[in-house]
Design a protein around this motif. Structure first.
Motif, PDB file in Angstrom:
ATOM      1  N   THR A 166      14.809  10.077   7.015  1.00 55.85           N
ATOM      2  CA  THR A 166      13.709   9.420   7.714  1.00 55.85           C
ATOM      3  C   THR A 166      14.321   8.521   8.778  1.00 55.85           C
ATOM      4  OG1 THR A 166      12.362   9.454   5.713  1.00 55.85           O
ATOM      5  CG2 THR A 166      11.641   8.018   7.501  1.00 55.85           C
ATOM      6  N   GLY A 167      14.090   8.876  10.038  1.00 58.76           N
ATOM      7  CA  GLY A 167      14.689   8.141  11.136  1.00 58.76           C
ATOM      8  C   GLY A 167      14.004   6.817  11.395  1.00 58.76           C
ATOM      9  N   LEU A 168      14.185   6.293  12.593  1.00 57.78           N
ATOM     10  CA  LEU A 168      13.569   5.019  12.950  1.00 57.78           C
ATOM     11  C   LEU A 168      12.054   5.168  12.972  1.00 57.78           C
ATOM     12  CD1 LEU A 168      15.937   3.907  15.856  1.00 57.78           C
ATOM     13  CD2 LEU A 168      15.957   3.135  13.464  1.00 57.78           C
ATOM     14  N   PRO A 169      11.333   4.406  12.150  1.00 53.06           N
ATOM     15  CA  PRO A 169       9.880   4.581  12.072  1.00 53.06           C
ATOM     16  C   PRO A 169       9.125   3.960  13.234  1.00 53.06           C
ATOM     17  CG  PRO A 169      10.591   2.892  10.535  1.00 53.06           C
ATOM     18  CD  PRO A 169      11.831   3.474  11.124  1.00 53.06           C
ATOM     19  N   GLY A 170       9.664   2.922  13.854  1.00 54.50           N
ATOM     20  CA  GLY A 170       8.953   2.266  14.947  1.00 54.50           C
ATOM     21  C   GLY A 170       8.349   0.948  14.513  1.00 54.50           C
ATOM     22  N   ASP A 171       7.101   0.714  14.950  1.00 57.29           N
ATOM     23  CA  ASP A 171       6.441  -0.564  14.649  1.00 57.29           C
ATOM     24  C   ASP A 171       6.047  -0.647  13.175  1.00 57.29           C
ATOM     25  OD1 ASP A 171       4.147   1.015  14.376  1.00 57.29           O
ATOM     26  OD2 ASP A 171       3.461   0.604  16.410  1.00 57.29           O
ATOM     27  N   HIS A 227       3.780   2.133  11.768  1.00 60.72           N
ATOM     28  CA  HIS A 227       4.493   3.382  11.503  1.00 60.72           C
ATOM     29  C   HIS A 227       5.496   3.231  10.369  1.00 60.72           C
ATOM     30  CE1 HIS A 227       2.901   4.429  15.521  1.00 60.72           C
ATOM     31  NE2 HIS A 227       2.982   5.679  15.066  1.00 60.72           N
ATOM     32  N   LEU A 228       6.079   2.060  10.260  1.00 60.31           N
ATOM     33  CA  LEU A 228       6.987   1.801   9.150  1.00 60.31           C
ATOM     34  C   LEU A 228       6.277   2.016   7.825  1.00 60.31           C
ATOM     35  CD1 LEU A 228       9.566   0.678   7.810  1.00 60.31           C
ATOM     36  CD2 LEU A 228       8.652  -1.623   8.187  1.00 60.31           C
ATOM     37  N   MET A 229       5.086   1.461   7.700  1.00 61.05           N
ATOM     38  CA  MET A 229       4.343   1.592   6.450  1.00 61.05           C
ATOM     39  C   MET A 229       3.920   3.038   6.205  1.00 61.05           C
ATOM     40  SD  MET A 229       4.669  -1.386   5.395  1.00 61.05           S
ATOM     41  CE  MET A 229       3.747  -1.129   3.874  1.00 61.05           C
ATOM     42  N   ARG A 230       3.520   3.722   7.274  1.00 59.29           N
ATOM     43  CA  ARG A 230       3.039   5.099   7.096  1.00 59.29           C
ATOM     44  C   ARG A 230       4.187   6.034   6.745  1.00 59.29           C
ATOM     45  NH1 ARG A 230      -0.171   9.367  10.923  1.00 59.29           N
ATOM     46  NH2 ARG A 230      -1.369  10.306   9.232  1.00 59.29           N
ATOM     47  N   PHE A 231       5.284   5.930   7.453  1.00 55.34           N
ATOM     48  CA  PHE A 231       6.417   6.813   7.165  1.00 55.34           C
ATOM     49  C   PHE A 231       7.058   6.496   5.819  1.00 55.34           C
ATOM     50  CE2 PHE A 231       6.602   7.753  11.833  1.00 55.34           C
ATOM     51  CZ  PHE A 231       6.432   9.124  11.715  1.00 55.34           C
ATOM     52  N   SER A 232       7.086   5.238   5.451  1.00 54.11           N
ATOM     53  CA  SER A 232       7.646   4.900   4.145  1.00 54.11           C
ATOM     54  C   SER A 232       6.783   5.460   3.020  1.00 54.11           C
ATOM     55  CB  SER A 232       7.789   3.376   4.002  1.00 54.11           C
ATOM     56  OG  SER A 232       6.527   2.733   4.003  1.00 54.11           O
ATOM     57  N   GLU A 233       5.464   5.396   3.213  1.00 54.34           N
ATOM     58  CA  GLU A 233       4.556   5.960   2.213  1.00 54.34           C
ATOM     59  C   GLU A 233       4.754   7.471   2.080  1.00 54.34           C
ATOM     60  OE1 GLU A 233      -0.270   6.590   1.632  1.00 54.34           O
ATOM     61  OE2 GLU A 233       0.458   4.885   2.820  1.00 54.34           O
ATOM     62  N   THR A 234       4.903   8.146   3.218  1.00 58.95           N
ATOM     63  CA  THR A 234       5.095   9.598   3.199  1.00 58.95           C
ATOM     64  C   THR A 234       6.439   9.986   2.593  1.00 58.95           C
ATOM     65  OG1 THR A 234       3.626  10.022   5.062  1.00 58.95           O
ATOM     66  CG2 THR A 234       5.376  11.625   4.674  1.00 58.95           C
ATOM     67  N   ALA A 235       7.501   9.322   3.035  1.00 60.45           N
ATOM     68  CA  ALA A 235       8.828   9.632   2.503  1.00 60.45           C
ATOM     69  C   ALA A 235       8.908   9.338   1.013  1.00 60.45           C
ATOM     70  CB  ALA A 235       9.891   8.842   3.266  1.00 60.45           C
ATOM     71  N   ASP A 236       8.302   8.233   0.597  1.00 62.28           N
ATOM     72  CA  ASP A 236       8.308   7.886  -0.827  1.00 62.28           C
ATOM     73  C   ASP A 236       7.532   8.897  -1.658  1.00 62.28           C
ATOM     74  OD1 ASP A 236       9.883   5.665  -0.498  1.00 62.28           O
ATOM     75  OD2 ASP A 236       8.219   4.234  -0.439  1.00 62.28           O
ATOM     76  N   LEU A 237       6.427   9.424  -1.097  1.00 62.72           N
ATOM     77  CA  LEU A 237       5.648  10.420  -1.828  1.00 62.72           C
ATOM     78  C   LEU A 237       6.449  11.710  -1.997  1.00 62.72           C
ATOM     79  CD1 LEU A 237       3.064  11.333  -3.204  1.00 62.72           C
ATOM     80  CD2 LEU A 237       2.116  11.905  -0.956  1.00 62.72           C
TER      81      LEU A 237
END
Length: 306
Positions: free
Chosen positions: A71-76, A79-89
């Motif tokens: 998971t690369g740089l998520p941004g703001d 996006h940090l929260m959204r990508f972390s939720e997706t990667a964690d799932l």
């Protein structure tokens, strides 16, 4: 052939010399008749054996895979929260539904120490790509699944996965993975924008490559990784109820999920996932049998009581 053999058995009495010549003639005739049929039987046996060997999956194909999630740089913050939720799932589902152990699951995430995962810096990224290559060359190698989540961008010459430090290009990544052993299944989930531009650099024998979009269409953020995470966790993804979830089943589920997502938002669908299963570099939205068969043969095993 049957008649000739019977004639030899019921040869009438006569002169010894005449009988010997007749027996020799009939035996030669029988050998002449038998030889082509024997050759045909041998050829058919060889063809059937070859076909069976080609159709039979290797022991490694259906073994539970080793998995990497980048998971690369998520941004703001959003996006940090959204990508972390997706990667964690994705990370959690691989363990709880498919029984992938922590030792077989590696994840790099953004910058800093997020959720106990090492950051996705260029140095860490290159190290893990090296480990992927080494894993395919192990005597007891298993299939490998790799997920690329986050952002990417492209220009006329190349595409780039956005991470901490110099962004790895599609060309560089393709070169780094060139030494993987082709007999070990390698599944690459390219879920980012510009992912279509990565395909031609990453396809090859023994690989199944899925991209979120075509190489000339989507340079905006994609919904693909979020829909993929949901599909991996959904019971209905095992479409044939055989206890496995294949790359092909996930691909079909994500396509349906994306269509529904865009329709619900009343948006024109700009991302259309592509799959290349035979390594020819020709990823398509509607895979032919040559692509679908390999993608259906590489799969995750649903672990009972998880």
């Amino acid at each position: 052939m049957f008649y000739t053999m019977l004639t030899i058995g019921w040869l009438p009495p006569g002169s010894g010399r005449w009988n010997r010549h007749l027996v020799k003639y009939l035996r030669n005739t029988a050998a002449y008749l038998i030889r082509p049929w024997t050759a045909c039987i041998v050829c058919v046996g060889l063809l059937l054996g070859t076909a069976a060997a080609q159709d039979a999956p290797s022991a490694a194909t259906h073994a539970q895979p080793l998995v990497w999630i980048f998971t690369g740089l998520p941004g703001d913050v959003e996006h940090l929260m959204r990508f972390s939720e997706t990667a964690d799932l994705i990370h959690q589902t691989l363990q709880t539904r498919f029984g992938i152990t922590k030792n077989d699951l590696r994840m790099l995430f953004g910058e800093g120490d997020w959720g106990g995962h090492e950051p996705c810096t260029r140095a860490n990224f290159d190290d893990e790509i090296g480990r992927i290559v080494e894993a395919t060359r192990s005597p007891d190698a298993r299939p490998i699944w790799v997920f690329f989540v986050g952002h990417a961008n492209s220009n006329d010459r190349d595409a780039f996965f956005n991470i901490g430090g110099p962004d790895p290009s599609a060309r560089a990544l393709g070169k780094a993975l060139r030494k993987t052993r082709t007999t070990v299944p390698l599944v690459l989930w390219l879920t980012t924008a510009a992912s279509g531009k990565f395909v031609k650099h990453l396809t090859g024998p023994g690989r199944v490559v899925v991209a979120a979009c075509a190489d000339d269409v989507e340079d905006n953020e994609t919904e693909f990784p979020h829909v993929l995470a949901q599909a991996m966790a959904a019971p209905g993804t095992d479409a044939n109820a055989d206890g496995f979830v294949s790359v092909l089943e996930l691909f079909v589920a994500v396509k349906a999920g994306l269509k529904e997502s865009y329709e619900n938002e009343d948006l024109i669908q700009t991302e259309r996932p592509l799959l290349d299963g035979d390594g020819d570099g020709q990823a398509t939205a509607t895979p032919a049998q040559t692509d679908a068969a390999p993608a259906g043969n590489v799969r995750l095993t649903i672990t009972p009581n998880q």
